[in-house]
Write a protein that holds these residues in place. Structure first.
Motif, PDB file in Angstrom:
ATOM      1  N   UNK A 259     -19.267  19.101   7.373  1.00  0.00           N
ATOM      2  CA  UNK A 259     -18.149  18.989   6.427  1.00  0.00           C
ATOM      3  C   UNK A 259     -18.219  20.052   5.333  1.00  0.00           C
ATOM      4  N   UNK A 260     -19.445  20.374   4.900  1.00  0.00           N
ATOM      5  CA  UNK A 260     -19.578  21.189   3.708  1.00  0.00           C
ATOM      6  C   UNK A 260     -20.134  22.577   3.922  1.00  0.00           C
ATOM      7  N   UNK A 261     -20.809  22.801   5.058  1.00  0.00           N
ATOM      8  CA  UNK A 261     -21.461  24.093   5.274  1.00  0.00           C
ATOM      9  C   UNK A 261     -20.464  25.157   5.701  1.00  0.00           C
ATOM     10  N   UNK A 262     -20.667  26.378   5.287  1.00  0.00           N
ATOM     11  CA  UNK A 262     -19.761  27.464   5.668  1.00  0.00           C
ATOM     12  C   UNK A 262     -20.332  28.292   6.798  1.00  0.00           C
ATOM     13  N   UNK A 263     -19.715  29.467   7.001  1.00  0.00           N
ATOM     14  CA  UNK A 263     -20.238  30.504   7.899  1.00  0.00           C
ATOM     15  C   UNK A 263     -20.160  30.189   9.389  1.00  0.00           C
ATOM     16  N   UNK A 264     -19.454  29.113   9.788  1.00  0.00           N
ATOM     17  CA  UNK A 264     -19.355  28.834  11.219  1.00  0.00           C
ATOM     18  C   UNK A 264     -18.303  29.707  11.922  1.00  0.00           C
ATOM     19  N   UNK A 265     -17.274  30.095  11.178  1.00  0.00           N
ATOM     20  CA  UNK A 265     -16.193  30.938  11.717  1.00  0.00           C
ATOM     21  C   UNK A 265     -15.501  30.329  12.927  1.00  0.00           C
ATOM     22  N   UNK A 266     -15.434  28.996  12.943  1.00  0.00           N
ATOM     23  CA  UNK A 266     -14.563  28.319  13.907  1.00  0.00           C
ATOM     24  C   UNK A 266     -13.149  28.303  13.327  1.00  0.00           C
TER      25      UNK A 266
END
Ligand code: ADP
Ligand code: MG
Length: 322
Positions: A259-266
């Motif tokens: 929910x909170x983490x970034x950087x996945x680029x989905x």
């Protein structure tokens, strides 16, 4: 010691080779402006990202991995708009002309440029604290770009791939567990993100709104809600979590990262309920899971429930620069 590399040799040796011949590039590196051809009826989609050492990546980051990651992160914005890649420019600020660093960086960058079919068409090279600015250029049929503003009451909310892995990788960056297979899978998600270009293009005409997940799902979905003037109900139990994430973390922690983490680029996108069958067919065609994670509501605000239907507080506000 070899003579210091001058600016023009540096560009010619390391960056001109990334400017592959391409039908859209009328003029690439070497003149005052790059010239790109746009087909009739197309619009230019463009976005720029700056990454500062010590702020967006560790100062001693592996330059090859950094090359891939910075272009993938920038290209993800083209994917989110449903644009076809045309090219990119690179403004590079370097503390020194370190040849081995440059060779590795250009190699990782070039690998990504070929994978995304995105030739390097120009840039700028200056001395200073290590900073990478990449501007991506794409093409989209007039009026067809995916926007953040099109979500409507009753639309379903979808997300591609899996979430939370890149955030989990941050916990592992300075730990020596990269040798563990499942730890490596998480680290790969951080260092080798895959911009969802094919998905973005396929969503034109299907999705009502889209955004790429760079700051964290909750924070990025909020942007869709604000731009569209709607709210959402999110089902945390439906969030796609990878095996590696589940292996390393409790269900609660994995959900918090998703929910909170970034950087996945989905890509997170919305679509009318009747698009569900087309989206399932698309997931099969692209070999990319698409998960339905909630619904758009007329009532404003983002509400989240856990797998048992209980309200779940959203703790993360996404990455804030200031
Ligand atoms: P100008 O002085 O006209 O701005 P420059 O001397 O800065 O041109 O750059 C010469 C050429 O090299 C230009 O085509 C520019 O786009 C390209 N260039 C400069 N730095 C880079 C880089 N880091 N990567 C790719 N192309 C670059
Ligand atoms: Mg210049």
């Amino acid at each position: 010691m070899a003579a210091a590399l001058n600016e023009f040799e540096l560009i010619r040796r390391f960056f001109s080779p990334l400017s592959a011949a391409d039908e859209n590039v009328v003029c690439g590196i070497g003149d005052d402006c790059a010239l790109l051809a746009l087909a009739p009826g197309e619009q230019l989609a463009t976005s720029v990202d700056s990454m500062v050492a010590g702020r967006h990546f560790p100062v001693d980051a592996d330059p090859g991995k950094l090359g891939w990651r910075c272009l993938a992160a920038a290209t993800s914005d083209l994917a989110a708009c449903g644009a076809r890649p045309l090219g990119f420019t690179l403004a590079l600020t370097l503390p020194s002309a370190d040849e081995s660093w440059l060779a590795a960086f250009a190699s990782g960058l070039g690998e990504a440029a070929r994978a995304f079919e995105l030739p390097l068409v120009g840039g700028d090279t200056t001395r200073g604290p290590l900073t990478l600015s990449l501007q991506v250029l794409g093409s989209v049929s007039a009026g067809a770009a995916l926007r953040r503003s099109g979500a409507r009451d009753g639309d379903h909310i979808w997300v591609s791939g899996s979430l939370g892995d890149a955030r989990a990788a941050l916990d592992l960056l300075d730990r020596d567990i990269a040798g563990l297979h499942s730890g490596q899978a998480l680290l790969d998600r951080y260092w080798r993100p895959q911009p969802r270009l094919a998905l973005g293009r396929a969503l034109v005409g299907i999705a009502s709104a889209a955004i790429d997940v760079s700051d964290g799902l909750a924070a990025d979905l909020q942007h869709i809600l604000e731009c569209s003037g709607v709210g959402a109900d999110l089902h945390a139990g439906a969030l796609p979590l990878s095996d590696a994430l589940r292996h390393h973390y409790s269900a609660e922690q994995a959900t918090a990262y998703a929910l909170g983490g970034g950087d996945d680029y989905e890509l997170c996108f919305t679509a009318a309920p009747e698009q569900g069958a087309r989206l399932q067919a698309l997931a099969l065609e692209l070999q990319l899971p698409l998960s339905r994670i909630g619904a758009i509501t007329a009532a404003p605000g983002l509400r989240c429930t856990d797998a048992g239907g209980r309200p779940l507080a959203l703790q993360y506000a996404g990455f804030q620069h200031f």
